[in-house]
Design a protein around this motif. Structure first.
Motif, PDB file in Angstrom:
ATOM      1  N   ASN A 150       0.963  -1.442  -0.484  1.00  0.00           N
ATOM      2  CA  ASN A 150      -0.551  -0.133   0.267  1.00  0.00           C
ATOM      3  C   ASN A 150       0.759   1.184   0.434  1.00  0.00           C
ATOM      4  O   ASN A 150       0.044   2.175   0.705  1.00  0.00           O
ATOM      5  CB  ASN A 150      -0.961   0.275   1.267  1.00  0.00           C
ATOM      6  N   TYR A 161       1.807   3.117  -2.387  1.00  0.00           N
ATOM      7  CA  TYR A 161       1.656   4.183  -2.910  1.00  0.00           C
ATOM      8  C   TYR A 161      -0.496   4.647  -3.195  1.00  0.00           C
ATOM      9  O   TYR A 161      -1.037   5.060  -4.224  1.00  0.00           O
ATOM     10  CB  TYR A 161       1.703   4.392  -4.535  1.00  0.00           C
ATOM     11  N   ASN A 162      -0.617   3.852  -2.033  1.00  0.00           N
ATOM     12  CA  ASN A 162      -2.395   3.552  -1.353  1.00  0.00           C
ATOM     13  C   ASN A 162      -2.977   3.396  -3.031  1.00  0.00           C
ATOM     14  O   ASN A 162      -4.466   3.256  -3.152  1.00  0.00           O
ATOM     15  CB  ASN A 162      -2.949   4.910  -1.512  1.00  0.00           C
ATOM     16  N   ASP A 163      -2.320   1.934  -3.229  1.00  0.00           N
ATOM     17  CA  ASP A 163      -2.901   1.211  -4.258  1.00  0.00           C
ATOM     18  C   ASP A 163      -2.855  -0.251  -3.817  1.00  0.00           C
ATOM     19  O   ASP A 163      -3.296  -1.813  -4.285  1.00  0.00           O
ATOM     20  CB  ASP A 163      -1.723   1.001  -4.876  1.00  0.00           C
TER      21      ASP A 163
END
Length: 188
Positions: A165, A167-169
C-alpha cells in the motif's frame, strides 16, 4: 545560488519519490546507507539467520525482517539467501502470490524483494529463480510517477518488489531499480 537551490529541490524531490520514503531516498540518492555499525539491518555479511522461519505449501522460507535484516539491495538479498542455502522467493503461482502478499500485509511491512526479474514490453512478464516465467494481475495501477506498473521509471527497474500500500494501491507488484534497499524473502 539559484543552481544550489535547484539542485537541492531536485534532490529532495527524487528522495521523496523513493519507495523507501524521504530519508531512505536521501540515503539512496547520496549513496549511503550501505551499512550500520553494530546493527543487523544491513546487507552483505552483516545479517545472520538460523534457518527458515516460515513454512508454506510444504516448503521452507526465510523472512528476513523477522531476524532484523531489513536493508538489502536486490543483489545483497540474493547473496543473503544463498548464504542460507536458499534463493530469493519465486511468486510463480497464485497460491504463493496470495501467501506472501498476505504475509507482508499481516506483518505490517512496507515492502520486500522477490527473486523476480521484470521483462518490460507490451505484455510484461516476470522471470523467476524457479525457472518459470509468468505474467501477473498484481501489478499496481500507480507508482512514483503516477503510472501503471511496470513503468521502468528510473530506466533500470528490472527487479521486482512487493510494496504494501505504498502508493495507496494495496499490496502490489512494482518494478524497482535494484539498488534500493528492502528486506527479502528466501525460499528453500
Amino acid at each position: 545560488m539559484k543552481l544550489a537551490v535547484i539542485l537541492l529541490i531536485s534532490g529532495l524531490a527524487l528522495a521523496s519519490a523513493s519507495p523507501q520514503g524521504f530519508f531512505g531516498g536521501l540515503r539512496n540518492f547520496f549513496g549511503g546507507g550501505r551499512g550500520r555499525p553494530g546493527g543487523n539491518r544491513g546487507g552483505g555479511g552483516r545479517c545472520r539467520a538460523n534457518g527458515p522461519n516460515h513454512r508454506f505449501g510444504g516448503k521452507d522460507y526465510l523472512v528476513s525482517w523477522r531476524v532484523g535484516c531489513t536493508s538489502f539491495t536486490s543483489g545483497e538479498g540474493a547473496a543473503f539467501c544463498r548464504s542460507q542455502g536458499m534463493r530469493p522467493v519465486s511468486l510463480d503461482t497464485p497460491a504463493k502470490e496470495r501467501e506472501f502478499t498476505g504475509l507482508v500485509a499481516r506483518e505490517n511491512q512496507k515492502y520486500f524483494w522477490t527473486g523476480g526479474n521484470v521483462n518490460h514490453g507490451r505484455n510484461p512478464t516476470i522471470s523467476w529463480p524457479s525457472g518459470r516465467t509468468t505474467s501477473s494481475g498484481l501489478w499496481s495501477n500507480t507508482g512514483g510517477a503516477g503510472r501503471p506498473q511496470p513503468d521502468n521509471r528510473e530506466g533500470n527497474e528490472s527487479c521486482l518488489a512487493v510494496l504494501n500500500n505504498f502508493y495507496n494501491d494495496g499490496v502490489r507488484f512494482h518494478d524497482v531499480s535494484c539498488h534500493h534497499r528492502k528486506p527479502v524473502i528466501c525460499e528453500a
